[in-house]
Design a protein around this motif. Structure first.
Motif, PDB file in Angstrom:
ATOM      1  N   PRO A  14      -1.301   4.229   1.531  1.00  0.00           N
ATOM      2  CA  PRO A  14      -0.852   4.036   2.911  1.00  0.00           C
ATOM      3  C   PRO A  14      -0.997   2.597   3.422  1.00  0.00           C
ATOM      4  O   PRO A  14      -0.292   2.197   4.337  1.00  0.00           O
ATOM      5  N   ASP A  15      -1.883   1.814   2.824  1.00  0.00           N
ATOM      6  CA  ASP A  15      -2.065   0.428   3.258  1.00  0.00           C
ATOM      7  C   ASP A  15      -0.991  -0.506   2.693  1.00  0.00           C
ATOM      8  O   ASP A  15      -1.040  -1.714   2.888  1.00  0.00           O
ATOM      9  N   GLY A  16      -0.001   0.050   1.973  1.00  0.00           N
ATOM     10  CA  GLY A  16       1.112  -0.737   1.454  1.00  0.00           C
ATOM     11  C   GLY A  16       0.923  -1.270   0.044  1.00  0.00           C
ATOM     12  O   GLY A  16       1.816  -1.915  -0.501  1.00  0.00           O
ATOM     13  N   ARG A  17      -0.223  -0.988  -0.557  1.00  0.00           N
ATOM     14  CA  ARG A  17      -0.443  -1.446  -1.932  1.00  0.00           C
ATOM     15  C   ARG A  17       0.315  -0.568  -2.924  1.00  0.00           C
ATOM     16  O   ARG A  17       0.444   0.632  -2.738  1.00  0.00           O
ATOM     17  N   VAL A  72      -3.376  -4.111  -8.523  1.00  0.00           N
ATOM     18  CA  VAL A  72      -2.422  -4.145  -7.425  1.00  0.00           C
ATOM     19  C   VAL A  72      -1.265  -5.055  -7.836  1.00  0.00           C
ATOM     20  O   VAL A  72      -1.465  -6.219  -8.180  1.00  0.00           O
ATOM     21  N   ALA A  73      -0.053  -4.507  -7.814  1.00  0.00           N
ATOM     22  CA  ALA A  73       1.143  -5.278  -8.141  1.00  0.00           C
ATOM     23  C   ALA A  73       1.852  -5.761  -6.882  1.00  0.00           C
ATOM     24  O   ALA A  73       2.623  -6.710  -6.921  1.00  0.00           O
ATOM     25  N   HIS A  74       1.604  -5.086  -5.761  1.00  0.00           N
ATOM     26  CA  HIS A  74       2.243  -5.446  -4.501  1.00  0.00           C
ATOM     27  C   HIS A  74       1.285  -5.109  -3.367  1.00  0.00           C
ATOM     28  O   HIS A  74       0.672  -4.044  -3.361  1.00  0.00           O
ATOM     29  N   GLY A  75       1.157  -6.019  -2.418  1.00  0.00           N
ATOM     30  CA  GLY A  75       0.302  -5.771  -1.267  1.00  0.00           C
ATOM     31  C   GLY A  75      -0.962  -6.607  -1.311  1.00  0.00           C
ATOM     32  O   GLY A  75      -1.118  -7.508  -2.133  1.00  0.00           O
ATOM     33  N   GLU A  76      -1.850  -6.295  -0.399  1.00  0.00           N
ATOM     34  CA  GLU A  76      -3.129  -6.997  -0.285  1.00  0.00           C
ATOM     35  C   GLU A  76      -3.902  -6.905  -1.599  1.00  0.00           C
ATOM     36  O   GLU A  76      -4.077  -5.817  -2.144  1.00  0.00           O
ATOM     37  N   PRO A  77      -4.351  -8.037  -2.146  1.00  0.00           N
ATOM     38  CA  PRO A  77      -5.096  -8.011  -3.407  1.00  0.00           C
ATOM     39  C   PRO A  77      -6.357  -7.142  -3.313  1.00  0.00           C
ATOM     40  O   PRO A  77      -6.950  -7.010  -2.243  1.00  0.00           O
ATOM     41  N   ARG A 117      -5.569  10.426 -14.622  1.00  0.00           N
ATOM     42  CA  ARG A 117      -6.793  10.626 -13.850  1.00  0.00           C
ATOM     43  C   ARG A 117      -7.075   9.445 -12.911  1.00  0.00           C
ATOM     44  O   ARG A 117      -7.430   9.639 -11.757  1.00  0.00           O
ATOM     45  N   LEU A 118      -6.881   8.227 -13.403  1.00  0.00           N
ATOM     46  CA  LEU A 118      -7.160   7.047 -12.584  1.00  0.00           C
ATOM     47  C   LEU A 118      -6.153   6.909 -11.437  1.00  0.00           C
ATOM     48  O   LEU A 118      -6.541   6.637 -10.300  1.00  0.00           O
ATOM     49  N   ALA A 119      -4.880   7.119 -11.716  1.00  0.00           N
ATOM     50  CA  ALA A 119      -3.870   7.064 -10.649  1.00  0.00           C
ATOM     51  C   ALA A 119      -4.143   8.142  -9.602  1.00  0.00           C
ATOM     52  O   ALA A 119      -4.076   7.884  -8.395  1.00  0.00           O
ATOM     53  N   GLY A 120      -4.477   9.331 -10.050  1.00  0.00           N
ATOM     54  CA  GLY A 120      -4.803  10.414  -9.124  1.00  0.00           C
ATOM     55  C   GLY A 120      -6.050  10.119  -8.312  1.00  0.00           C
ATOM     56  O   GLY A 120      -6.140  10.481  -7.131  1.00  0.00           O
ATOM     57  N   GLY A 121      -7.013   9.446  -8.938  1.00  0.00           N
ATOM     58  CA  GLY A 121      -8.244   9.083  -8.236  1.00  0.00           C
ATOM     59  C   GLY A 121      -7.996   8.083  -7.122  1.00  0.00           C
ATOM     60  O   GLY A 121      -8.603   8.168  -6.049  1.00  0.00           O
ATOM     61  N   ILE A 122      -7.100   7.134  -7.353  1.00  0.00           N
ATOM     62  CA  ILE A 122      -6.755   6.157  -6.315  1.00  0.00           C
ATOM     63  C   ILE A 122      -6.145   6.885  -5.122  1.00  0.00           C
ATOM     64  O   ILE A 122      -6.524   6.658  -3.972  1.00  0.00           O
ATOM     65  N   VAL A 123      -5.211   7.783  -5.385  1.00  0.00           N
ATOM     66  CA  VAL A 123      -4.540   8.527  -4.314  1.00  0.00           C
ATOM     67  C   VAL A 123      -5.526   9.445  -3.594  1.00  0.00           C
ATOM     68  O   VAL A 123      -5.500   9.560  -2.366  1.00  0.00           O
ATOM     69  N   LYS A 124      -6.407  10.059  -4.333  1.00  0.00           N
ATOM     70  CA  LYS A 124      -7.386  10.965  -3.722  1.00  0.00           C
ATOM     71  C   LYS A 124      -8.329  10.186  -2.794  1.00  0.00           C
ATOM     72  O   LYS A 124      -8.695  10.662  -1.732  1.00  0.00           O
ATOM     73  N   ARG A 125      -8.702   8.978  -3.209  1.00  0.00           N
ATOM     74  CA  ARG A 125      -9.636   8.167  -2.439  1.00  0.00           C
ATOM     75  C   ARG A 125      -9.016   7.612  -1.152  1.00  0.00           C
ATOM     76  O   ARG A 125      -9.666   7.611  -0.098  1.00  0.00           O
ATOM     77  N   VAL A 126      -7.783   7.103  -1.231  1.00  0.00           N
ATOM     78  CA  VAL A 126      -7.215   6.416  -0.063  1.00  0.00           C
ATOM     79  C   VAL A 126      -5.917   7.027   0.447  1.00  0.00           C
ATOM     80  O   VAL A 126      -5.377   6.558   1.439  1.00  0.00           O
TER      81      VAL A 126
END
Length: 92
Positions: A72-75, A17-22, A43-52
């Motif tokens: 969506p949580d601002g991270r 996380v570079a910005h937002g809640e750690p 794959r990892l970036a897509g997985g983060i988006v798919k999850r949240v």
């Protein structure tokens, strides 16, 4: 398509996380080459988006791609390949 020379040691893919809640970093790998690790960045970036939810974009800079994912949580997550020399520093 470019071909990356195989280098000694393990390559990892790291999302932080570079910005937002750690949040805990996400590590994927090990990979035998930068080329294999670069595929995992997508794959990892897509997985983060798919999850949240949210969106991600991948930037290719030479042989070392990186991604940014906004959730969506601002991270804002940065996903990058960690070369063997940096991995060795983690272990020392």
């Amino acid at each position: 398509m470019t071909t990356a020379a195989k280098s000694e040691g393990a390559h990892l893919v790291l999302a932080q996380v570079a910005h937002g809640e750690p949040a805990e970093p996400i590590v994927d790998g090990p990979f035998c080459s930068p080329c294999c690790a670069s595929l995992a960045v997508d794959r990892l970036a897509g997985g983060i988006v798919k999850r949240v939810g949210g969106s991600a974009t991948v930037h290719r800079s030479g042989e070392q791609p990186f991604a940014a994912a906004r959730t969506p949580d601002g991270r804002i997550w940065i996903v990058r390949v960690v070369p063997p020399a940096e991995v060795a520093l983690w272990r020392s």
